[in-house]
Design a protein around this motif. Structure first.
Motif, PDB file in Angstrom:
ATOM      1  N   SER A   1      12.955  -2.954   5.499  1.00 35.27           N
ATOM      2  CA  SER A   1      13.246  -4.232   6.170  1.00 35.27           C
ATOM      3  C   SER A   1      13.261  -4.065   7.695  1.00 35.27           C
ATOM      4  N   LEU A   2      13.424  -2.826   8.173  1.00 31.88           N
ATOM      5  CA  LEU A   2      13.416  -2.571   9.609  1.00 31.88           C
ATOM      6  C   LEU A   2      12.018  -2.686  10.213  1.00 31.88           C
ATOM      7  N   TYR A   3      10.980  -2.573   9.359  1.00 30.86           N
ATOM      8  CA  TYR A   3       9.625  -2.466   9.894  1.00 30.86           C
ATOM      9  C   TYR A   3       8.677  -3.563   9.413  1.00 30.86           C
ATOM     10  N   LYS A   4       9.025  -4.318   8.390  1.00 28.43           N
ATOM     11  CA  LYS A   4       8.047  -5.248   7.815  1.00 28.43           C
ATOM     12  C   LYS A   4       7.661  -6.363   8.792  1.00 28.43           C
ATOM     13  N   GLU A   5       8.609  -6.782   9.664  1.00 27.67           N
ATOM     14  CA  GLU A   5       8.278  -7.821  10.642  1.00 27.67           C
ATOM     15  C   GLU A   5       7.212  -7.333  11.627  1.00 27.67           C
ATOM     16  N   ARG A   6       7.265  -6.051  11.981  1.00 23.61           N
ATOM     17  CA  ARG A   6       6.281  -5.485  12.905  1.00 23.61           C
ATOM     18  C   ARG A   6       4.894  -5.442  12.259  1.00 23.61           C
ATOM     19  N   PHE A   7       4.849  -5.150  10.968  1.00 21.99           N
ATOM     20  CA  PHE A   7       3.565  -5.140  10.258  1.00 21.99           C
ATOM     21  C   PHE A   7       2.986  -6.547  10.179  1.00 21.99           C
ATOM     22  N   LEU A   8       3.856  -7.551   9.993  1.00 27.41           N
ATOM     23  CA  LEU A   8       3.381  -8.933   9.926  1.00 27.41           C
ATOM     24  C   LEU A   8       2.856  -9.413  11.276  1.00 27.41           C
ATOM     25  N   LEU A   9       3.566  -9.052  12.363  1.00 24.51           N
ATOM     26  CA  LEU A   9       3.141  -9.469  13.694  1.00 24.51           C
ATOM     27  C   LEU A   9       1.784  -8.868  14.057  1.00 24.51           C
ATOM     28  N   GLU A  10       1.546  -7.655  13.606  1.00 25.66           N
ATOM     29  CA  GLU A  10       0.279  -6.988  13.902  1.00 25.66           C
ATOM     30  C   GLU A  10      -0.816  -7.352  12.911  1.00 25.66           C
ATOM     31  N   ARG A  11      -0.458  -8.157  11.884  1.00 24.77           N
ATOM     32  CA  ARG A  11      -1.425  -8.578  10.865  1.00 24.77           C
ATOM     33  C   ARG A  11      -2.166  -7.375  10.285  1.00 24.77           C
ATOM     34  N   VAL A  12      -1.367  -6.404   9.793  1.00 22.02           N
ATOM     35  CA  VAL A  12      -1.945  -5.190   9.211  1.00 22.02           C
ATOM     36  C   VAL A  12      -2.447  -5.508   7.799  1.00 22.02           C
ATOM     37  N   ASN A  13      -3.754  -5.557   7.633  1.00 21.13           N
ATOM     38  CA  ASN A  13      -4.315  -5.771   6.304  1.00 21.13           C
ATOM     39  C   ASN A  13      -4.669  -4.422   5.675  1.00 21.13           C
ATOM     40  N   GLY A  14      -5.356  -4.449   4.523  1.00 18.09           N
ATOM     41  CA  GLY A  14      -5.653  -3.214   3.817  1.00 18.09           C
ATOM     42  C   GLY A  14      -6.559  -2.280   4.572  1.00 18.09           C
ATOM     43  N   ARG A  15      -7.579  -2.811   5.222  1.00 21.13           N
ATOM     44  CA  ARG A  15      -8.510  -1.966   5.962  1.00 21.13           C
ATOM     45  C   ARG A  15      -7.816  -1.260   7.130  1.00 21.13           C
ATOM     46  N   LEU A  16      -6.986  -1.985   7.855  1.00 22.97           N
ATOM     47  CA  LEU A  16      -6.267  -1.382   8.972  1.00 22.97           C
ATOM     48  C   LEU A  16      -5.249  -0.360   8.486  1.00 22.97           C
ATOM     49  N   LEU A  17      -4.619  -0.636   7.336  1.00 22.04           N
ATOM     50  CA  LEU A  17      -3.631   0.290   6.787  1.00 22.04           C
ATOM     51  C   LEU A  17      -4.254   1.652   6.496  1.00 22.04           C
ATOM     52  N   LEU A  18      -5.448   1.666   5.991  1.00 17.93           N
ATOM     53  CA  LEU A  18      -6.118   2.922   5.646  1.00 17.93           C
ATOM     54  C   LEU A  18      -6.422   3.783   6.872  1.00 17.93           C
ATOM     55  N   THR A  19      -6.446   3.199   8.071  1.00 16.61           N
ATOM     56  CA  THR A  19      -6.765   3.955   9.287  1.00 16.61           C
ATOM     57  C   THR A  19      -5.536   4.507  10.002  1.00 16.61           C
ATOM     58  N   LEU A  20      -4.340   4.067   9.603  1.00 13.13           N
ATOM     59  CA  LEU A  20      -3.118   4.477  10.302  1.00 13.13           C
ATOM     60  C   LEU A  20      -2.767   5.917   9.985  1.00 13.13           C
ATOM     61  N   THR A  21      -2.250   6.617  11.029  1.00 12.71           N
ATOM     62  CA  THR A  21      -1.852   8.019  10.893  1.00 12.71           C
ATOM     63  C   THR A  21      -0.390   8.175  11.277  1.00 12.71           C
ATOM     64  N   ASP A  22       0.090   9.409  11.204  1.00  5.87           N
ATOM     65  CA  ASP A  22       1.477   9.698  11.567  1.00  5.87           C
ATOM     66  C   ASP A  22       1.730   9.355  13.029  1.00  5.87           C
ATOM     67  N   GLU A  23       0.791   9.642  13.878  1.00  4.89           N
ATOM     68  CA  GLU A  23       0.949   9.331  15.309  1.00  4.89           C
ATOM     69  C   GLU A  23       1.011   7.828  15.546  1.00  4.89           C
ATOM     70  N   ASP A  24       0.215   7.058  14.833  1.00  4.74           N
ATOM     71  CA  ASP A  24       0.237   5.597  14.988  1.00  4.74           C
ATOM     72  C   ASP A  24       1.588   5.015  14.584  1.00  4.74           C
ATOM     73  N   PHE A  25       2.173   5.522  13.501  1.00  3.94           N
ATOM     74  CA  PHE A  25       3.454   4.992  13.038  1.00  3.94           C
ATOM     75  C   PHE A  25       4.596   5.330  13.995  1.00  3.94           C
ATOM     76  N   SER A  26       4.497   6.458  14.680  1.00  2.00           N
ATOM     77  CA  SER A  26       5.607   6.911  15.518  1.00  2.00           C
ATOM     78  C   SER A  26       5.693   6.186  16.863  1.00  2.00           C
ATOM     79  N   LYS A  27       4.622   5.514  17.277  1.00  2.00           N
ATOM     80  CA  LYS A  27       4.636   4.846  18.586  1.00  2.00           C
ATOM     81  C   LYS A  27       4.451   3.339  18.404  1.00  2.00           C
ATOM     82  N   ALA A  28       4.398   2.630  19.528  1.00  2.00           N
ATOM     83  CA  ALA A  28       4.242   1.175  19.508  1.00  2.00           C
ATOM     84  C   ALA A  28       2.904   0.820  18.851  1.00  2.00           C
ATOM     85  N   PRO A  29       2.840  -0.301  18.139  1.00  2.00           N
ATOM     86  CA  PRO A  29       3.883  -1.338  18.004  1.00  2.00           C
ATOM     87  C   PRO A  29       4.790  -1.157  16.781  1.00  2.00           C
TER      88      PRO A  29
END
Length: 449
Positions: free
Chosen positions: A199-227
């Motif tokens: 619940s701490l992070y789902k609003e950030r995923f919605l604001l960035e409109r993270v769909n399935g294709r974008l999710l597959l490209t995310l790495t550990d470094e992406d999650f640790s920094k903005a947004p």
């Protein structure tokens, strides 16, 4: 009349009575106490309402063959359940001890008579005396318990309809839909199922409109920094581990009972029925053929290590390391003596996820444990412990045959039939097992009395 010789007794009409009428010199023959079915001496004579008496095993054979509550001789229906005529039995055994003993030995060597007697007695323990002025036998277990049984059945039907209409439609979607086609809302739904901490992070995923294709490209470094700012390393690791599973499968891996059923309908039904009748063989099957996906999460849940890196359920399911020696030791003891407790402990760990379903499973596990205890008690009381290896082999062969037949015919079984059988085993079996436990308790009370 000579002196010293007693005169014969006189009757009321003044005539002398026959001395043999006193029964002193009269010989009683076995034929006067013969059964009109086997025409041999009566053994455990059972007298019916009509007055005719038969050997109890003869009456049991007649009942087993005809399935009628009628006298074998005059065809008059009996009322209630016939009892042994104790006075007649004791008299025959005192008058003809040798003939009675020989006849009992012959009966014991007759398997048909023994089986019929067992079935007849079982039928009798399940009956109560007939209603007044009727020949109808009223079965036990009516009244309050029948009302409770009906009410619980109605509740199970409501729950069945609820799960068919809502939960399956919601949870089955992502386990079949390719991750590349997920919308932003579906990505958030996948994230929410990882645990309440998301619940701490789902609003950030919605604001960035993270769909399935974008999710597959995310790495550990992406999650640790903005947004996204997932600064907690444990949370970030849990997301990445689940994301790797999604990338490997191409869809969302099943994480609960309903999703597992949606992906493996035949296997889930097989496991559900197998756990009920043979929990030890089922867990052995999981160990041999489904070690990584099912057995490891199972043993890590019911036998957790003392020092856990994560506190959430999803973290335990993703921790697929080999179990420690203490975990195997705890599992082995419970596996041998309390197999249903393992199932109950696993369901208890999922109370927050499946509130009512977990309780149904826990209650059913408790009832099945009681029934297994009654089974061992019968073996112990009848001194049949030597037959346990033979029974185990017969049970193993039966389960293996049924599993093989299910594997062959499962592809042609409609999905609707699968759902009916699945929910029947999940929600109706606990209600049925309550009735079985009540009958076992009554049977035990009858034996004690």
């Amino acid at each position: 009349m000579e002196a010293g010789v007693p005169s014969p007794p006189e009757r009321l009409d003044g005539q002398a009575a026959d001395p043999s009428s006193a029964g002193v010199n009269r010989q009683i023959s076995v034929s006067e106490f013969s059964c009109h079915c086997c025409y041999d001496i009566l053994v455990d004579p059972t007298t019916l309402n009509c007055g005719h008496s038969f050997c109890r095993h003869c009456l049991a054979l007649w009942w087993a063959a005809s399935k009628k509550n009628e006298c074998p001789e005059c065809r008059e229906k009996w009322e209630g359940f016939p009892k042994v005529n104790i006075l007649l039995r004791d008299a025959i055994e005192k008058l003809f001890p040798d003939a009675t003993k020989q006849r009992k030995e012959d009966i014991q060597q007759n398997p048909d008579a023994s089986d019929s007697l067992t079935a007849f007695q079982k039928y009798g323990t399940e009956q109560t005396p007939a209603a007044p002025n009727t020949g109808r036998i009223i079965p036990r277990g009516g009244g309050f318990f029948s009302g409770v049984l009906t009410a619980l059945t109605c509740v199970a039907v409501v729950l069945l309809g609820y799960h068919w209409s809502s939960r399956e439609l919601e949870d089955d979607l992502l386990v079949h839909k390719p991750v590349a086609k997920w919308t932003a809302e579906e990505v958030v739904h996948w994230l929410e199922q990882l645990g309440p901490w998301t619940s701490l992070y789902k609003e950030r995923f919605l604001l960035e409109r993270v769909n399935g294709r974008l999710l597959l490209t995310l790495t550990d470094e992406d999650f640790s920094k903005a947004p996204y700012h997932v600064e907690n390393s444990s949370h970030r690791k849990a997301i990445l581990m689940e994301l790797e599973r999604v990338k490997t499968l191409g869809v969302k891996p099943p994480q609960n009972l309903w999703e597992y059923k949606a992906v493996h309908p035949g296997k889930s039904l097989f496991l559900l029925y197998a756990l009920k009748s043979s929990p030890r063989l089922t867990m052995l099957y999981l160990y041999l053929f489904d070690y990584t996906d099912v057995f490891l999460p199972f043993i890590h849940t019911i036998c957790p290590v003392q020092e856990e890196e994560f506190e959430d359920i999803i973290a335990k399911l993703l921790d697929l390391k080999e179990p420690a020696w203490k975990q195997w030791q705890e599992f082995s003891i419970k596996y041998l003596f309390l197999p249903y407790q393992l199932v109950a402990e696993f369901a208890w760990d999922w109370l927050a996820v499946h509130y009512w379903t977990s309780r149904f499973i826990i209650v059913n596990a408790m009832l099945l444990s009681v029934l297994e205890l009654f089974s061992f008690w019968r073996l112990w009381s009848r001194r049949e412990l030597k037959t346990i290896p033979h029974r185990m082999w017969s049970h193993f062969w039966k389960v293996s045959t049924q599993g093989f037949l299910m594997a062959i015919f499962w592809p042609v079984i409609p999905q609707f039939v699968c759902n009916c059988l699945f929910y029947w085993a999940l929600y109706f079996n606990p209600v049925i097992n309550i009735d079985l436990v009540v009958k076992e308790v009554r049977r035990l009370e009858t034996q004690v009395l």
